[in-house]
Enzyme design. Structure first.
Site, PDB file in Angstrom:
ATOM      1  N   ASP A 292     -30.038  99.429 -25.267  1.00  0.00           N
ATOM      2  CA  ASP A 292     -31.492  99.451 -25.096  1.00  0.00           C
ATOM      3  C   ASP A 292     -32.157 100.450 -26.034  1.00  0.00           C
ATOM      4  O   ASP A 292     -33.376 100.618 -25.991  1.00  0.00           O
ATOM      5  CB  ASP A 292     -31.843  99.802 -23.646  1.00  0.00           C
ATOM      6  CG  ASP A 292     -32.505  98.625 -22.924  1.00  0.00           C
ATOM      7  OD1 ASP A 292     -32.494  97.523 -23.490  1.00  0.00           O
ATOM      8  OD2 ASP A 292     -33.010  98.817 -21.805  1.00  0.00           O
ATOM      9  N   ASP A 339     -21.315 102.472 -16.458  1.00  0.00           N
ATOM     10  CA  ASP A 339     -22.209 103.355 -17.206  1.00  0.00           C
ATOM     11  C   ASP A 339     -21.495 103.788 -18.473  1.00  0.00           C
ATOM     12  O   ASP A 339     -20.262 103.906 -18.498  1.00  0.00           O
ATOM     13  CB  ASP A 339     -22.591 104.568 -16.374  1.00  0.00           C
ATOM     14  CG  ASP A 339     -23.638 104.236 -15.320  1.00  0.00           C
ATOM     15  OD1 ASP A 339     -24.253 103.154 -15.408  1.00  0.00           O
ATOM     16  OD2 ASP A 339     -23.844 105.056 -14.396  1.00  0.00           O
ATOM     17  N   ASP A 341     -20.842 106.398 -19.899  1.00  0.00           N
ATOM     18  CA  ASP A 341     -19.960 107.574 -19.899  1.00  0.00           C
ATOM     19  C   ASP A 341     -18.813 107.425 -18.910  1.00  0.00           C
ATOM     20  O   ASP A 341     -17.998 108.338 -18.783  1.00  0.00           O
ATOM     21  CB  ASP A 341     -20.757 108.832 -19.539  1.00  0.00           C
ATOM     22  CG  ASP A 341     -21.354 108.754 -18.148  1.00  0.00           C
ATOM     23  OD1 ASP A 341     -22.194 107.865 -17.915  1.00  0.00           O
ATOM     24  OD2 ASP A 341     -20.984 109.572 -17.285  1.00  0.00           O
ATOM     25  N   ASP A 436     -29.425  99.348  -7.935  1.00  0.00           N
ATOM     26  CA  ASP A 436     -28.080  99.010  -7.480  1.00  0.00           C
ATOM     27  C   ASP A 436     -28.035  98.778  -5.974  1.00  0.00           C
ATOM     28  O   ASP A 436     -27.576  97.737  -5.501  1.00  0.00           O
ATOM     29  CB  ASP A 436     -27.087 100.093  -7.902  1.00  0.00           C
ATOM     30  CG  ASP A 436     -27.661 101.497  -7.754  1.00  0.00           C
ATOM     31  OD1 ASP A 436     -28.671 101.665  -7.046  1.00  0.00           O
ATOM     32  OD2 ASP A 436     -27.091 102.437  -8.341  1.00  0.00           O
TER      33      ASP A 436
END
Length: 833
Positions: A292, A339, A341, A436
């Site tokens: 993004d 995610d 990370d 979520d």
């Protein structure tokens, strides 16, 4: 024989008790002085403290620091003998408890009462007509005991009996023990609630009535959260992975989504490399970077790494919109989301997909969020891996409890979702900033099932700074308030009762801001203005309030012990309370006010500093409590000497607040974080291949994406080499990585990788972070929780916070004084010089 040298002399016993080396040859007077010194002074006490630095460097500021240390250690030394005396007094009690525990365990082994309970449960399940009469009888007994009027002596006898029963139940099998302790705690709480509403609210003035009922409101919130929490975690399911079909050709196609916005490429690379190493047929898995940030470097990296790259034309709806856009351009039956990370282990898909294969109604499999770097609490207080992380309670116990009620949430990462049900609910929810949990709510309302596997299958980076941590929690709090407002679980069609309870508790939990602030200021009503917010004698209040607090803490310590240290919830809530009041209130009034803010990861902190902006609310509350505490001391001796119990009770409350606020201030003192690549302590087999072919087998102590540390008994063979190849294994394959070697002063060997190729970087991540056993022994250094030790730990951290606050104030004053002095000298300087 000299009586002072007799082996059983009273002085010898005192010396042994205080851990002194036996020196019977000393004169009696000297031995008594040694015992006296051991009682009143401890190591590093005021008698042994000396200011650092030479005499010429000793300044007024260091004198102030010395005085501060002097006062603190003097108070500690003053309390020390009384603390030891209390321990000595309670030693017989501990012996009695151990003896009782021994007999109880012998009784359980002999008569096996748990088997009788299980048989009774089976009998009841065969004849369900007995349920309603049993529930009615139990409810009548419960409420009868709850509202029974007892004299104070009777109340304490009742509490003592409950404590003995609790000790009995604690020796039962875990599930029976937890449920029994929960029921006892609820019984004690019910007695307090009944007394609170019937005997303590007859207040006088209008402002006392307002504050008194405000305090009841805050207490009621805690009671509700406690009860909902007990229901939510009544029976953790503890699921285990299911085996996949033996024929890999029947395994579903999987799309792996790695969304990113503003994170550096160094953070995203390990996740992509690990995702490429997932144990899954290569023709059935596709890895996607969802960028993004629209960054050409990421597109170039995707081509180099052999993964797909998707970047949409806009950034609407943040992460949720990013994933929904990718849904329209991919086709896999299952979608694994990480995610950027969160680095997955190679076993992630084989661990999770079995449940999706077994039951077509299962739409979601969630695994824990695990962090291999320290969060602000762990780093700033230095207890990383020594006690549970802030999120361990949710991912270790709450999600497991939700799973029993088919209410485990989607947490945005480390999960696998079936594409069909996800598209049926319109993709990832975009109405709130906690997309979520909202998506999981929609899936459950349509009758789909979720599975939670409490097995760490991915690990990521925690927030680096307290400001970043608070920003992340503000987003969670705002999002949960939005869901409670726009899609309330109590009104949502399709959910069963217990699913409503689990979702409601998760959302209501984030409304703790106002109640927590009220608890931090309520003692001031009496200490400042002599307002009585409870119309009862202090001893009566303690007789009802103290047992319910003690039982709740004790039960939570037993149930939550592996996942949260006692009294640390108060610290976490205090740190966040001021900051979540406004977003939760506004989101509840107008849900459209929410905005998605991205949590930054992978940052550095070059030097330690005190974040005064973040700590400002804590400092104001601390000042209010400190002034109130000092006023209370004066009240105790002069103004309210006729209400000693009331003053002491409010002083104790105020002292607890000061300890919690001190810990909050301590967290705001940021410790340095200078490593770009975080090191993970882990022992795995490795070898060092030296020039000429000589090989040394060894084990790693820790690893990172930049290097390894080895523990080698004999480093003599390495002293002539500065470069070598480091070998690691993945399954039955071995990989070599060029590295520079350095022998540290403590005899360890540091290996720093040199110019790794993209292929070698991939192999390194898959041999370290991507190992299937990478996080199995993560909690081996954690100690067992005990309620009182948790309280003492919070008190100690509070004291550390005050030391850091004093140091910050001193440095600020010294800096201001230096600037003023420099300015004065400049004014006196002659022109032209």
């Amino acid at each position: 024989m000299n009586p002072s040298t007799a082996p059983h002399h009273w002085l010898s016993k005192l010396e042994a008790f205080f851990g002194l080396q036996q020196r019977p040859y000393l004169p009696l007077r000297h031995r008594i002085l040694r015992v006296f010194g051991a009682i009143w002074f401890r190591p590093y006490s005021i008698v042994s403290f000396e200011p650092r630095g030479t005499r010429s460097q000793f300044t007024v500021g260091k004198l102030l620091l010395w005085l501060f240390h002097f006062v603190g250690t003097a108070l500690r030394d003053l309390i020390s003998p009384f603390y030891r005396f209390v321990i000595w007094i309670f030693q017989p009690v501990e012996l009695i408890k151990r003896a009782c525990a021994h007999h109880v365990e012998a009784y359980i082994r002999k008569y096996q009462p748990q088997r009788a309970i299980e048989q009774a449960g089976v009998a009841m399940s065969k004849d369900k007509r007995i349920y309603i009469p049993m529930l009615i009888v139990c409810a009548l007994l419960f409420f009868g005991v709850a509202q029974a009027s007892l004299p104070l002596a009777g109340q304490w006898i009742f509490v003592g009996v409950c404590y003995l029963v609790a000790q009995l139940f604690r020796r039962m099998p875990e599930r029976i023990a937890h449920i029994s302790l929960t029921l006892l705690t609820l019984l004690i709480l019910a007695r307090y609630v009944f007394w609170r509403f019937t005997s303590s609210l007859d207040l006088e003035s209008g402002f006392e009535i307002f504050l008194g009922y405000a305090l009841v409101f805050a207490e009621s919130y805690t009671w509700l959260i406690l009860i909902l929490g007990f229901i939510q975690t009544a029976w953790p399911l503890n699921r285990q992975p299911l085996a996949l079909d033996s024929d890999p050709s029947t395994w579903p196609n999987v799309d792996v989504f790695i969304p990113s916005y503003n994170e550096p490429l160094s953070v995203v690379k390990p996740t992509v490399y690990a995702a490429k190493g997932l144990d899954w047929p290569i023709e059935k898995i596709t890895v996607y970077i969802l960028d993004d940030g629209h960054r050409p470097a990421f597109e170039e990296f995707a081509k180099q790494a052999g993964v797909e790259y998707i970047s949409r034309p806009d950034n609407s709806h943040a992460k949720a919109g990013n994933i929904n856009y990718a849904l329209k351009h991919t086709h896999g039956e299952l979608i694994a989301i990480f995610d950027c990370d969160h680095i997955p282990t190679r076993s992630f898909l084989q661990t999770t997909v079995g449940w999706l294969q077994k039951d077509p109604q299962t739409a979601l499999v969630q695994t824990p969020h695990h962090f291999f770097s320290a969060d602000p609490f762990e780093r700033n207080f230095g207890f990383f891996r020594q006690m549970p992380n802030e999120g361990d309670l949710f991912y270790g116990l709450v999600q497991d409890g939700n799973d029993f009620w088919n209410a485990s949430f989607f947490c945005g990462s480390c999960a696998v979702i079936r594409r069909g049900p996800l598209e049926e609910v319109g993709g990832i929810a975009v109405e709130t900033v906690t997309e979520d949990a909202h998506t999981a709510l929609k899936l459950h309302s349509l009758g789909y099932k979720s599975v939670y596997l409490n097995t760490i299958q991915a690990a990521g980076l925690a927030t680096e700074t307290l400001a970043g941590h608070i920003g992340q929690r503000i987003r969670w709090a705002r999002g949960m308030a939005q869901i409670f407002r726009v899609d309330n679980p109590f009104l949502k069609k399709g959910l069963n009762f217990f699913q409503r309870v689990c979702y409601a508790n998760a959302m209501l939990h984030f409304f703790y801001g106002i109640p927590r602030l009220m608890f931090l200021v309520m003692p001031m009503a009496y200490l400042y203005f002599e307002m009585h917010l409870l119309n009862a004698a202090a001893i009566t209040i303690l007789s009802y309030a103290l047992p319910q607090l003690a039982f709740a803490s004790y039960t939570n310590s037993i149930i939550q012990g592996p996942y949260r240290r006692s009294f640390w919830s108060e610290v976490y809530e205090t740190v966040l309370s001021w900051y979540i009041v406004r977003p939760t209130t506004l989101a509840f009034i107008n849900p459209k006010l929410g905005k998605f803010n991205v949590t930054s990861k992978g940052g550095l902190i070059e030097d330690s500093y005190f974040d005064a902006d973040i700590a400002k609310p804590y400092l104001i509350l601390l000042l209010l409590n400190l002034v109130g505490f000092l006023i209370g001391i004066v009240r105790l001796f002069f103004w309210n000497s006729h209400e000693v119990g009331t003053v002491l009770m409010n002083l104790s409350w105020c002292f607890f607040n000061l300890s919690i606020l001190g810990a909050a201030v301590g967290v705001a003192s940021e410790a340095p974080q200078k490593n770009v690549y975080h090191r993970v302590k882990m022992i795995i087999p490795a070898f060092i291949k030296l020039p000429g072919g000589y090989t040394i087998n060894c084990y790693t102590e820790d690893y990172s994406a930049a290097g390894l540390t080895f523990a080698i008994t004999d480093t003599s063979a390495l002293r002539n080499f500065t470069q070598a190849e480091v070998g690691l294994s993945r399954g039955d394959r071995e990989f070599l990585f060029p590295a520079k070697l350095e022998i540290t002063s403590d005899g360890k060997v540091e290996a720093r990788f040199m110019s790794l190729s993209p292929l070698q970087e991939t192999q390194l991540i898959q041999c370290t972070f991507g190992r299937a056993d990478a996080w199995l022994n993560w909690k081996e250094l954690q100690t067992e929780d005990r309620a009182l030790s948790g309280l003492m730990d919070v008190l100690v951290k509070g004291w550390v916070g005050y030391q850091r606050l004093f140091s910050w104030i001193y440095k600020g004053v010294q800096s201001a004084f230096s600037r003023a002095l420099t300015g004065r000298k400049n004014k006196r300087r002659p022109l032209g010089l």
